[in-house]
Design a protein around this motif. Structure first.
Motif, mmCIF file in Angstrom:
data_model
loop_
_atom_site.group_PDB
_atom_site.id
_atom_site.type_symbol
_atom_site.label_atom_id
_atom_site.label_comp_id
_atom_site.label_asym_id
_atom_site.label_seq_id
_atom_site.Cartn_x
_atom_site.Cartn_y
_atom_site.Cartn_z
ATOM 1 N N GLU A 169 0.289 16.435 -6.993
ATOM 2 C CA GLU A 169 -0.129 16.778 -5.912
ATOM 3 C C GLU A 169 1.183 17.116 -5.036
ATOM 4 O OE1 GLU A 169 -2.221 14.819 -2.393
ATOM 5 O OE2 GLU A 169 -3.770 16.254 -3.279
ATOM 6 N N LEU A 170 1.629 18.140 -4.429
ATOM 7 C CA LEU A 170 2.856 18.267 -3.749
ATOM 8 C C LEU A 170 2.649 17.388 -2.211
ATOM 9 C CD1 LEU A 170 5.608 19.805 -3.191
ATOM 10 C CD2 LEU A 170 4.259 21.528 -2.034
ATOM 11 N N GLN A 171 3.813 16.453 -1.997
ATOM 12 C CA GLN A 171 3.575 15.988 -0.954
ATOM 13 C C GLN A 171 4.445 16.826 0.323
ATOM 14 O OE1 GLN A 171 2.069 12.593 -1.064
ATOM 15 N NE2 GLN A 171 1.432 14.053 -2.657
ATOM 16 N N LYS A 172 4.025 16.305 1.494
ATOM 17 C CA LYS A 172 4.310 17.095 2.596
ATOM 18 C C LYS A 172 5.606 16.082 3.185
ATOM 19 C CE LYS A 172 0.603 19.688 3.720
ATOM 20 N NZ LYS A 172 -0.458 20.030 5.101
ATOM 21 N N PRO A 173 6.983 16.647 3.533
ATOM 22 C CA PRO A 173 8.015 15.802 4.105
ATOM 23 C C PRO A 173 7.480 15.453 5.593
ATOM 24 C CG PRO A 173 8.373 18.281 4.166
ATOM 25 C CD PRO A 173 7.028 17.983 3.403
ATOM 26 N N ASP A 174 7.989 14.213 6.139
ATOM 27 C CA ASP A 174 7.919 14.116 7.568
ATOM 28 C C ASP A 174 8.737 15.162 8.583
ATOM 29 O OD1 ASP A 174 10.756 13.169 7.385
ATOM 30 O OD2 ASP A 174 10.363 11.118 7.581
ATOM 31 N N ALA A 175 8.770 14.457 9.822
ATOM 32 C CA ALA A 175 9.430 15.259 10.675
ATOM 33 C C ALA A 175 10.757 15.415 10.500
ATOM 34 C CB ALA A 175 9.142 14.675 12.216
ATOM 35 N N ASN A 176 11.419 14.586 9.727
ATOM 36 C CA ASN A 176 12.967 14.596 9.432
ATOM 37 C C ASN A 176 13.372 15.296 7.974
ATOM 38 O OD1 ASN A 176 14.079 13.047 11.719
ATOM 39 N ND2 ASN A 176 13.051 11.283 10.822
ATOM 40 N N GLN A 177 12.151 16.206 7.455
ATOM 41 C CA GLN A 177 12.236 16.631 6.193
ATOM 42 C C GLN A 177 12.423 15.747 5.184
ATOM 43 O OE1 GLN A 177 11.052 19.876 5.695
ATOM 44 N NE2 GLN A 177 10.313 19.111 7.872
ATOM 45 N N ARG A 178 12.038 14.455 5.269
ATOM 46 C CA ARG A 178 12.375 13.303 4.070
ATOM 47 C C ARG A 178 10.953 12.946 3.661
ATOM 48 N NH1 ARG A 178 15.866 10.020 8.362
ATOM 49 N NH2 ARG A 178 17.758 11.607 8.417
ATOM 50 N N LEU A 179 11.017 12.337 2.481
ATOM 51 C CA LEU A 179 9.628 12.044 1.723
ATOM 52 C C LEU A 179 9.666 10.546 1.399
ATOM 53 C CD1 LEU A 179 10.328 15.493 0.582
ATOM 54 C CD2 LEU A 179 7.724 14.768 0.306
ATOM 55 N N TRP A 180 8.697 9.911 1.653
ATOM 56 C CA TRP A 180 8.867 8.280 1.535
ATOM 57 C C TRP A 180 8.400 8.290 0.161
ATOM 58 C CZ3 TRP A 180 10.545 4.151 3.571
ATOM 59 C CH2 TRP A 180 9.650 2.873 2.962
ATOM 60 N N ILE A 181 9.319 7.267 -0.680
ATOM 61 C CA ILE A 181 9.002 6.919 -2.062
ATOM 62 C C ILE A 181 8.680 5.531 -1.899
ATOM 63 C CG2 ILE A 181 10.095 6.705 -4.468
ATOM 64 C CD1 ILE A 181 10.057 9.682 -3.261
ATOM 65 N N GLU A 182 7.316 5.147 -1.982
ATOM 66 C CA GLU A 182 6.549 3.835 -1.755
ATOM 67 C C GLU A 182 7.201 2.819 -3.015
ATOM 68 O OE1 GLU A 182 2.424 1.808 -1.200
ATOM 69 O OE2 GLU A 182 2.581 3.960 -1.442
ATOM 70 N N SER A 183 7.403 3.160 -4.168
ATOM 71 C CA SER A 183 7.523 2.269 -5.194
ATOM 72 C C SER A 183 9.083 1.857 -4.969
ATOM 73 C CB SER A 183 7.700 3.005 -6.484
ATOM 74 O OG SER A 183 8.329 3.930 -6.893
ATOM 75 N N MET A 184 9.953 2.647 -4.122
ATOM 76 C CA MET A 184 11.421 2.028 -3.896
ATOM 77 C C MET A 184 11.630 1.566 -2.538
ATOM 78 S SD MET A 184 13.539 5.049 -5.954
ATOM 79 C CE MET A 184 15.033 4.513 -5.941
ATOM 80 N N GLY A 185 10.611 1.883 -1.634
ATOM 81 C CA GLY A 185 10.655 1.464 -0.192
ATOM 82 C C GLY A 185 11.647 2.375 0.597
ATOM 83 N N LEU A 186 12.010 3.807 0.041
ATOM 84 C CA LEU A 186 13.081 4.334 0.518
ATOM 85 C C LEU A 186 12.629 5.869 0.713
ATOM 86 C CD1 LEU A 186 15.793 3.405 -1.854
ATOM 87 C CD2 LEU A 186 15.807 2.561 0.749
ATOM 88 N N PHE A 187 13.128 6.608 1.812
ATOM 89 C CA PHE A 187 12.995 7.872 1.926
ATOM 90 C C PHE A 187 14.029 8.686 1.263
ATOM 91 C CE2 PHE A 187 11.267 6.214 6.132
ATOM 92 C CZ PHE A 187 9.996 7.049 6.248
ATOM 93 N N LEU A 188 13.546 9.806 0.566
ATOM 94 C CA LEU A 188 14.549 10.887 -0.111
ATOM 95 C C LEU A 188 14.450 12.013 0.648
ATOM 96 C CD1 LEU A 188 15.963 11.370 -2.998
ATOM 97 C CD2 LEU A 188 13.727 12.144 -3.529
ATOM 98 N N GLY A 189 15.843 12.659 0.890
ATOM 99 C CA GLY A 189 15.906 13.970 1.410
ATOM 100 C C GLY A 189 16.949 14.533 1.081
ATOM 101 N N VAL A 190 17.465 15.667 1.818
ATOM 102 C CA VAL A 190 18.465 16.575 1.335
ATOM 103 C C VAL A 190 19.459 16.486 2.481
ATOM 104 C CG1 VAL A 190 19.181 18.985 0.837
ATOM 105 C CG2 VAL A 190 16.925 18.095 0.233
ATOM 106 N N TRP A 191 20.878 16.439 1.921
ATOM 107 C CA TRP A 191 21.909 16.151 2.843
ATOM 108 C C TRP A 191 22.822 17.386 2.408
ATOM 109 C CZ3 TRP A 191 26.861 15.130 1.743
ATOM 110 C CH2 TRP A 191 27.925 14.305 2.799
ATOM 111 N N GLU A 192 23.694 18.096 3.494
ATOM 112 C CA GLU A 192 24.768 19.005 3.201
ATOM 113 C C GLU A 192 25.898 18.453 3.389
ATOM 114 O OE1 GLU A 192 25.678 23.466 3.985
ATOM 115 O OE2 GLU A 192 24.210 22.628 5.117
ATOM 116 N N GLY A 193 26.802 18.741 2.502
ATOM 117 C CA GLY A 193 28.413 18.071 2.763
ATOM 118 C C GLY A 193 29.063 17.922 1.522
ATOM 119 N N GLU A 194 30.298 17.156 1.600
ATOM 120 C CA GLU A 194 31.124 17.270 0.564
ATOM 121 C C GLU A 194 31.311 15.661 -0.240
ATOM 122 O OE1 GLU A 194 34.846 16.769 -1.621
ATOM 123 O OE2 GLU A 194 34.374 15.649 0.250
#
Length: 251
Positions: A169-194
């Protein structure tokens, strides 16, 4: 270890899955990496976790690494671009783990990721008969709780959660466009840079407080800035003391 997985009424399939470690002489498929971005993205994810002290001895974190199962008496191997297994049995001293069989060698992977290339859409394949697509293999056979699909050029990030051990099931991101990965206790998101001579979109980790897990070069720069700020504060203090007729060297 053998189990029979009943499938939906729609497919009316039954998979008999045997979790057997591959024999030493088994020849793994020699599939090339799709492009140079994929190993860079995978290495960046691991680097931040390693520097944050997240990676513990029982864990397995790997990229382009074969996950194996015997399905209906046929060995199936799929290699996600990135995989996280919370706990695996230790390898024999001196052995290099060439592949991983869930349940036979440790836990089922908690997270698998695929980074889509321009030409290959097979990561999305839901084909339920041999040869199985990656989606079907992760969802119905391995039953991996979290499947991440990332398209680096368009920055599209999709995180799927296994719902009732049946379908993703597709998960919805939070207000920061990040998604909580419960098994890791971390958020995953996209960052732009070098990084690593590559400019574009990257997957990054944030902790539960919203702090970005830094790469090595970022940590060095952060420390340099902290040292520079301390030096500037010391210079301002010495200048103030002199303005008050106090010799700071004589204090």
């Amino acid at each position: 270890m053998t189990q029979t997985l009943s499938k939906s009424a729609e497919t009316k399939n039954q998979y008999t899955v045997t979790w057997e470690k591959l024999p030493d002489d088994f020849k793994l498929p020699d599939a090339p990496v799709e492009n140079i971005d994929q190993p860079l993205l995978a290495a960046a994810l691991r680097e931040a976790l390693d520097l944050a002290g997240f990676i513990l001895a029982p864990m397995l974190i790997a990229s382009n690494f074969g996950l194996c199962a015997k399905v209906n008496d046929k060995t199936v191997v799929k290699a996600p671009d990135w995989v996280f297994v919370p706990s695996v049995l230790p390898a024999e001293p001196g052995d290099v783990r060439p592949s991983y069989t869930p349940n036979g060698e440790g836990e089922v992977p908690a997270v698998v990721m695929d980074f889509l290339s321009d030409t290959d859409g097979s990561e999305y394949s839901k084909k339920h008969t041999d040869p199985y697509g990656k989606w079907r293999f992760y969802e119905r056979i391995l039953q991996v709780p979290i499947y991440v699909i990332f398209e680096p050029k368009s920055r599209v990030l999709e995180v799927y959660r296994l719902w009732n051990s049946a379908e993703y099931e597709l998960q919805k991101p939070d207000a920061n466009q990040r998604l909580w990965i419960e098994s890791m206790g971390l958020f995953l998101g996209v960052w732009e840079g070098e990084k690593s001579q590559r400019t574009g979109y990257w997957l990054r980790w944030w902790d539960e407080k919203g702090n970005l897990l830094l790469w090595g070069a970022e940590r060095v720069e952060q420390e340099r800035q902290r040292t520079e700020e301390e030096r500037e504060r010391a210079d301002r203090l010495m200048a103030y003391l002199r303005s008050q007729g106090i010799d700071p060297d004589g204090i």
